[in-house]
Design a protein around this motif. Sequence first.
Motif, short mmCIF file in Angstrom:
data_model
loop_
_atom_site.label_atom_id
_atom_site.label_comp_id
_atom_site.label_asym_id
_atom_site.label_seq_id
_atom_site.Cartn_x
_atom_site.Cartn_y
_atom_site.Cartn_z
N ASP A 1 -11.85 -53.24 -12.72
CA ASP A 1 -10.83 -52.43 -12.07
C ASP A 1 -10.94 -51.01 -12.61
O ASP A 1 -10.79 -50.79 -13.81
CB ASP A 1 -9.45 -53.01 -12.38
CG ASP A 1 -8.33 -52.40 -11.57
OD1 ASP A 1 -8.40 -51.19 -11.26
OD2 ASP A 1 -7.36 -53.11 -11.27
N ARG B 1 -9.09 -48.40 -11.59
CA ARG B 1 -7.85 -47.63 -11.38
C ARG B 1 -7.26 -47.27 -12.74
O ARG B 1 -7.68 -47.77 -13.78
CB ARG B 1 -6.85 -48.46 -10.56
CG ARG B 1 -7.35 -48.81 -9.17
CD ARG B 1 -6.40 -49.74 -8.45
NE ARG B 1 -6.26 -50.99 -9.21
CZ ARG B 1 -5.19 -51.75 -9.21
NH1 ARG B 1 -4.13 -51.42 -8.50
NH2 ARG B 1 -5.16 -52.87 -9.91
N ASP B 2 -6.23 -46.44 -12.71
CA ASP B 2 -5.53 -46.09 -13.94
C ASP B 2 -4.75 -47.29 -14.45
O ASP B 2 -4.43 -48.22 -13.70
CB ASP B 2 -4.58 -44.91 -13.70
CG ASP B 2 -5.34 -43.61 -13.41
OD1 ASP B 2 -6.47 -43.46 -13.92
OD2 ASP B 2 -4.81 -42.76 -12.67
N GLU C 1 -1.65 -48.41 -12.57
CA GLU C 1 -1.95 -49.11 -11.32
C GLU C 1 -2.34 -50.56 -11.61
O GLU C 1 -1.91 -51.48 -10.89
CB GLU C 1 -3.09 -48.42 -10.59
CG GLU C 1 -2.77 -47.03 -10.08
CD GLU C 1 -3.98 -46.35 -9.48
OE1 GLU C 1 -4.04 -46.27 -8.24
OE2 GLU C 1 -4.86 -45.92 -10.25
N TYR C 2 -3.11 -50.74 -12.66
CA TYR C 2 -3.53 -52.08 -13.06
C TYR C 2 -2.32 -52.95 -13.39
O TYR C 2 -2.27 -54.13 -13.04
CB TYR C 2 -4.48 -51.98 -14.26
CG TYR C 2 -4.97 -53.30 -14.78
CD1 TYR C 2 -6.04 -53.96 -14.20
CD2 TYR C 2 -4.36 -53.90 -15.89
CE1 TYR C 2 -6.50 -55.17 -14.70
CE2 TYR C 2 -4.81 -55.11 -16.39
CZ TYR C 2 -5.88 -55.74 -15.78
OH TYR C 2 -6.33 -56.94 -16.27
N PRO D 1 -10.57 -47.29 -16.46
CA PRO D 1 -10.36 -46.22 -15.47
C PRO D 1 -11.63 -45.41 -15.22
O PRO D 1 -12.44 -45.22 -16.13
CB PRO D 1 -9.27 -45.36 -16.11
CG PRO D 1 -8.54 -46.30 -17.02
CD PRO D 1 -9.59 -47.22 -17.55
N CYS E 1 -10.90 -50.73 -6.74
CA CYS E 1 -9.86 -49.74 -7.01
C CYS E 1 -8.74 -49.97 -6.00
O CYS E 1 -8.53 -51.10 -5.56
CB CYS E 1 -10.43 -48.32 -6.93
SG CYS E 1 -11.10 -47.90 -5.31
N HIS E 2 -8.03 -48.93 -5.61
CA HIS E 2 -6.91 -49.09 -4.69
C HIS E 2 -7.40 -49.34 -3.27
O HIS E 2 -7.06 -50.33 -2.66
CB HIS E 2 -6.00 -47.86 -4.76
CG HIS E 2 -4.71 -48.04 -4.04
ND1 HIS E 2 -4.16 -47.05 -3.27
CD2 HIS E 2 -3.86 -49.08 -3.96
CE1 HIS E 2 -3.02 -47.47 -2.76
NE2 HIS E 2 -2.82 -48.71 -3.16
N ARG F 1 -12.85 -44.91 -5.21
CA ARG F 1 -13.20 -44.77 -6.62
C ARG F 1 -14.21 -45.83 -7.04
O ARG F 1 -15.11 -45.57 -7.86
CB ARG F 1 -11.96 -44.88 -7.52
CG ARG F 1 -11.10 -43.63 -7.52
CD ARG F 1 -9.88 -43.83 -8.37
NE ARG F 1 -8.87 -44.59 -7.63
CZ ARG F 1 -7.67 -44.88 -8.08
NH1 ARG F 1 -7.31 -44.52 -9.30
NH2 ARG F 1 -6.82 -45.55 -7.35
#
Length: 147
Positions: free
Chosen positions: A65, A67-68, A71-72, A84, A105-106, A110
Amino acid sequence: MRNGIKEVLQEFFSKYMNLLPKRRLPRAVPSAEEAILPFNPADYSIEPRTLKHMIEQKKSIVLLDVRDEWEYRIAHIDHAQCIPLGELPRRSRELNPYAEIVVYCHRGMRSLDAAYLLQQLGFKRVRSLVGGIVRWASEIDPDLPRY
């Protein structure tokens, strides 16, 4: 005296310039074609249903993952490792370059960047989850929180 120096320099440069076509000097910087490896996103993508099938088959894969952290914490796929995207270049050593890695990611942008970066770092078995966790939630796990 100035004319003498000028003549010596002209003679030197004319001799040097005559040697250039015969001599191939190495390039200090590669051309754009040499520096950028071809990257076709379709070659590095995986559909959510295919990933679900791989998980059900207990295939040895690393879910990454990118993402930041915040977000996780909202939603993630079980057993995913969070690195990230901004930290990935320096933390890539935490990953096995020979493992099969699925990055998400979302929405999938990314993770494509991360797949490209990992490919440039020598990782050969990297794929990006098409549509990210949003598509995963809509097609595979509708109970997953959305943001």
